[in-house]
Write a protein that holds these residues in place. Structure first.
Motif, short mmCIF file in Angstrom:
data_model
loop_
_atom_site.label_atom_id
_atom_site.label_comp_id
_atom_site.label_asym_id
_atom_site.label_seq_id
_atom_site.Cartn_x
_atom_site.Cartn_y
_atom_site.Cartn_z
N THR A 18 -7.98 -7.08 -26.09
CA THR A 18 -8.92 -6.21 -25.46
C THR A 18 -9.14 -4.92 -26.10
OG1 THR A 18 -8.67 -7.38 -23.24
CG2 THR A 18 -9.60 -5.14 -23.10
N ASP A 19 -7.86 -4.41 -26.14
CA ASP A 19 -7.73 -2.98 -27.01
C ASP A 19 -8.31 -3.23 -28.38
OD1 ASP A 19 -6.20 -2.20 -24.97
OD2 ASP A 19 -4.53 -2.41 -25.85
N PHE A 20 -8.28 -4.36 -29.33
CA PHE A 20 -8.61 -4.49 -30.46
C PHE A 20 -10.20 -4.58 -30.37
CE2 PHE A 20 -10.92 -7.51 -33.44
CZ PHE A 20 -10.62 -6.57 -34.51
N LEU A 21 -10.78 -5.13 -29.47
CA LEU A 21 -12.09 -5.44 -29.24
C LEU A 21 -12.92 -3.93 -28.89
CD1 LEU A 21 -12.51 -9.05 -27.63
CD2 LEU A 21 -12.97 -8.34 -29.95
N ALA A 22 -12.21 -3.37 -28.32
CA ALA A 22 -12.51 -1.86 -27.83
C ALA A 22 -12.67 -1.14 -29.06
CB ALA A 22 -11.60 -1.28 -26.64
N ILE A 23 -11.70 -1.28 -30.10
CA ILE A 23 -11.74 -0.51 -31.39
C ILE A 23 -12.99 -1.04 -32.15
CG2 ILE A 23 -10.52 -0.25 -33.31
CD1 ILE A 23 -7.65 -0.18 -31.72
N ALA A 24 -12.93 -2.11 -32.38
CA ALA A 24 -13.96 -2.84 -33.11
C ALA A 24 -15.40 -2.36 -32.73
CB ALA A 24 -13.98 -4.35 -33.16
N ASP A 25 -15.59 -2.30 -31.51
CA ASP A 25 -16.84 -1.57 -30.77
C ASP A 25 -17.21 -0.27 -31.31
OD1 ASP A 25 -17.53 -3.96 -29.83
OD2 ASP A 25 -16.99 -3.47 -27.72
N LYS A 26 -15.88 0.73 -31.68
CA LYS A 26 -16.20 2.00 -31.95
C LYS A 26 -16.98 1.96 -33.32
CE LYS A 26 -12.56 4.39 -31.82
NZ LYS A 26 -11.18 4.85 -31.68
N TYR A 27 -17.11 1.03 -34.40
CA TYR A 27 -17.45 1.29 -35.57
C TYR A 27 -18.57 0.43 -36.09
CZ TYR A 27 -12.95 3.41 -36.07
OH TYR A 27 -11.79 4.40 -35.52
N PRO A 28 -19.73 1.18 -36.78
CA PRO A 28 -20.47 0.30 -36.80
C PRO A 28 -20.50 -0.77 -37.86
CG PRO A 28 -20.96 2.45 -37.97
CD PRO A 28 -19.73 2.35 -37.03
N GLY A 29 -20.48 -2.09 -37.68
CA GLY A 29 -20.07 -2.92 -38.79
C GLY A 29 -20.31 -4.42 -38.20
N THR A 30 -20.05 -5.31 -39.01
CA THR A 30 -20.47 -6.68 -38.78
C THR A 30 -19.32 -7.73 -38.82
OG1 THR A 30 -22.69 -6.31 -39.45
CG2 THR A 30 -22.01 -8.71 -39.24
N CYS A 31 -18.94 -8.51 -37.73
CA CYS A 31 -17.72 -9.24 -37.88
C CYS A 31 -18.25 -10.37 -38.66
CB CYS A 31 -17.42 -9.85 -36.51
SG CYS A 31 -15.65 -11.19 -36.61
N THR A 32 -17.69 -10.92 -39.63
CA THR A 32 -18.20 -11.75 -40.75
C THR A 32 -17.47 -12.97 -40.55
OG1 THR A 32 -16.91 -10.95 -42.56
CG2 THR A 32 -19.29 -10.46 -42.36
N SER A 33 -16.40 -13.03 -40.00
CA SER A 33 -15.20 -13.97 -39.80
C SER A 33 -14.22 -13.60 -38.76
CB SER A 33 -14.65 -14.41 -41.02
OG SER A 33 -13.69 -15.29 -40.95
N SER A 34 -13.82 -14.66 -38.14
CA SER A 34 -13.02 -14.85 -36.90
C SER A 34 -12.22 -16.03 -36.82
CB SER A 34 -13.49 -14.05 -35.95
OG SER A 34 -12.34 -14.00 -34.69
N LYS A 35 -11.21 -16.16 -37.11
CA LYS A 35 -10.52 -17.64 -37.15
C LYS A 35 -8.93 -17.46 -36.83
CE LYS A 35 -12.45 -18.32 -41.79
NZ LYS A 35 -12.27 -18.49 -43.28
N ARG A 36 -8.78 -18.50 -36.00
CA ARG A 36 -7.45 -18.73 -35.51
C ARG A 36 -6.78 -19.87 -36.53
NH1 ARG A 36 -4.27 -21.67 -32.17
NH2 ARG A 36 -5.78 -23.16 -31.53
N MET A 37 -5.84 -19.39 -37.31
CA MET A 37 -5.09 -20.26 -38.25
C MET A 37 -4.50 -21.35 -37.47
SD MET A 37 -6.56 -18.82 -40.67
CE MET A 37 -5.79 -19.33 -42.21
N PRO A 38 -3.87 -22.51 -38.13
CA PRO A 38 -3.03 -23.59 -37.58
C PRO A 38 -1.86 -23.07 -37.13
CG PRO A 38 -4.01 -24.30 -39.72
CD PRO A 38 -4.19 -22.74 -39.42
N ASN A 39 -1.35 -22.07 -37.58
CA ASN A 39 0.17 -21.38 -37.16
C ASN A 39 -0.04 -20.39 -36.23
OD1 ASN A 39 -1.07 -19.15 -38.46
ND2 ASN A 39 0.62 -18.83 -40.08
N GLY A 40 -1.41 -20.08 -35.68
CA GLY A 40 -1.37 -19.26 -34.38
C GLY A 40 -1.77 -17.87 -34.92
#
Length: 74
Positions: A18-40
């Motif tokens: 939740t804290d990370f997503l609030a930070i990401a919302d502060k900056y004008p940018g585009t999320c190009t990738s979000s992956k959960r790797m097999p190791n977590g």
């Protein structure tokens, strides 16, 4: 254009997503990738136009325990 790459453990994501997503919302940018790797681990990439915003985004993310971030020119 700048690419900010953020990684974190699954535990850090559970505690601070939740804290990370609030930070990401502060900056004008585009999320190009979000992956959960097999190791977590979670890996996210954001394209950001302004170098100052990319650097500030990196710094804010690194203030979250268990998160690391780097940025590079693309």
């Amino acid at each position: 254009m700048w690419l900010v790459t953020i990684t974190c453990s699954s535990e850090a994501w559970k505690r601070l997503s939740t804290d990370f997503l609030a930070i990401a919302d502060k900056y004008p940018g585009t999320c190009t990738s979000s992956k959960r790797m097999p190791n977590g681990k979670r890996l996210m990439e954001y394209k950001i136009e302004d170098v100052g915003d990319a650097e500030a985004f990196q710094d804010d993310c690194q203030n979250l325990e268990g998160f690391t971030a780097v940025f590079e020119s693309i």
